[in-house]
Design a protein around this motif. Structure first.
Motif, PDB file in Angstrom:
ATOM      1  N   GLY A 141       0.782   3.965  -2.851  1.00  0.00           N
ATOM      2  CA  GLY A 141       0.398   5.313  -2.423  1.00  0.00           C
ATOM      3  C   GLY A 141       1.456   6.349  -2.756  1.00  0.00           C
ATOM      4  O   GLY A 141       1.150   7.439  -3.233  1.00  0.00           O
ATOM      5  N   PHE A 171      -8.158  -1.050   1.659  1.00  0.00           N
ATOM      6  CA  PHE A 171      -7.317  -1.411   0.517  1.00  0.00           C
ATOM      7  C   PHE A 171      -6.585  -2.730   0.781  1.00  0.00           C
ATOM      8  O   PHE A 171      -6.428  -3.547  -0.117  1.00  0.00           O
ATOM      9  CB  PHE A 171      -6.316  -0.298   0.206  1.00  0.00           C
ATOM     10  CG  PHE A 171      -6.965   0.966  -0.281  1.00  0.00           C
ATOM     11  CD1 PHE A 171      -7.459   1.067  -1.568  1.00  0.00           C
ATOM     12  CD2 PHE A 171      -7.103   2.056   0.561  1.00  0.00           C
ATOM     13  CE1 PHE A 171      -8.074   2.220  -2.015  1.00  0.00           C
ATOM     14  CE2 PHE A 171      -7.708   3.223   0.129  1.00  0.00           C
ATOM     15  CZ  PHE A 171      -8.202   3.297  -1.156  1.00  0.00           C
ATOM     16  N   CYS A 226       0.827  -1.218   0.000  1.00  0.00           N
ATOM     17  CA  CYS A 226       0.000   0.000   0.000  1.00  0.00           C
ATOM     18  C   CYS A 226       0.856   1.261   0.000  1.00  0.00           C
ATOM     19  O   CYS A 226       0.552   2.231  -0.691  1.00  0.00           O
ATOM     20  CB  CYS A 226      -0.933   0.006   1.204  1.00  0.00           C
ATOM     21  SG  CYS A 226      -2.271  -1.197   1.095  1.00  0.00           S
ATOM     22  N   THR A 277      -5.337  10.934  -8.235  1.00  0.00           N
ATOM     23  CA  THR A 277      -4.238  10.069  -7.812  1.00  0.00           C
ATOM     24  C   THR A 277      -3.705  10.505  -6.457  1.00  0.00           C
ATOM     25  O   THR A 277      -3.328   9.658  -5.641  1.00  0.00           O
ATOM     26  CB  THR A 277      -3.110  10.070  -8.862  1.00  0.00           C
ATOM     27  OG1 THR A 277      -2.715  11.414  -9.127  1.00  0.00           O
ATOM     28  CG2 THR A 277      -3.552   9.391 -10.142  1.00  0.00           C
ATOM     29  N   PHE A 296      -6.120   9.126  -3.674  1.00  0.00           N
ATOM     30  CA  PHE A 296      -5.900   7.711  -3.407  1.00  0.00           C
ATOM     31  C   PHE A 296      -4.527   7.461  -2.797  1.00  0.00           C
ATOM     32  O   PHE A 296      -4.365   6.576  -1.958  1.00  0.00           O
ATOM     33  CB  PHE A 296      -6.103   6.878  -4.680  1.00  0.00           C
ATOM     34  CG  PHE A 296      -7.536   6.639  -4.998  1.00  0.00           C
ATOM     35  CD1 PHE A 296      -8.299   5.746  -4.262  1.00  0.00           C
ATOM     36  CD2 PHE A 296      -8.151   7.332  -6.019  1.00  0.00           C
ATOM     37  CE1 PHE A 296      -9.640   5.534  -4.544  1.00  0.00           C
ATOM     38  CE2 PHE A 296      -9.489   7.131  -6.314  1.00  0.00           C
ATOM     39  CZ  PHE A 296     -10.232   6.230  -5.576  1.00  0.00           C
TER      40      PHE A 296
END
Length: 128
Positions: free
Chosen positions: A80, A107, A76, A91, A94
């Motif tokens: 990220g 997630f 993640c 983007t 998120f």
């Protein structure tokens, strides 16, 4: 894979639309400043969270535990950080969600379910 292809086309198109709208609304220079600031903050957060995840995984391995959650956290954090370095507001949103531990949980659940389905189908083999 077809969903990935759609995301690769749709997300940048939406981001470009938001960037154009932002440029018209608040101006070009403030929009560029926001993009640069989110990139710098994103790189800092990704480094901080990444180092914390590595330390946690090392502690788990030292005590004989499997660092499964830490590996998911690392995935993640990598995704990220990459999203935050990519110019665009969608983007960035998120990317920030993937970097903060409380918002990372859904997630991680999606990644677990995806991997579990792949293992069930036989696409991923686990060697013991």
């Amino acid at each position: 894979m077809r969903y990935l292809a759609l995301l690769i086309i749709i997300i940048p198109a939406i981001d470009i639309g938001f960037l154009l709208f932002s440029g018209k609304t608040i101006g070009v220079l403030p929009t560029i400043a926001i993009i640069i600031i989110t990139g710098v903050v994103g790189a800092y957060l990704a480094k901080k969270e990444g180092l914390q995840t590595i330390r946690k995984a090392q502690e788990q391995m030292a005590t004989g535990q499997v660092p499964g959650e830490s590996i998911l956290d690392g995935i993640c954090v990598i995704i990220g950080g990459t999203l935050l370095l990519t110019p665009g507001f969608i983007t960035d949103l998120f990317g920030f969600l993937l970097l903060f531990p409380p918002s990372r949980t859904p997630f991680k659940l999606l990644i677990k379910n995806f991997l579990f389905r792949r293992i069930q189908k036989g696409n991923i083999k686990i060697i013991k």
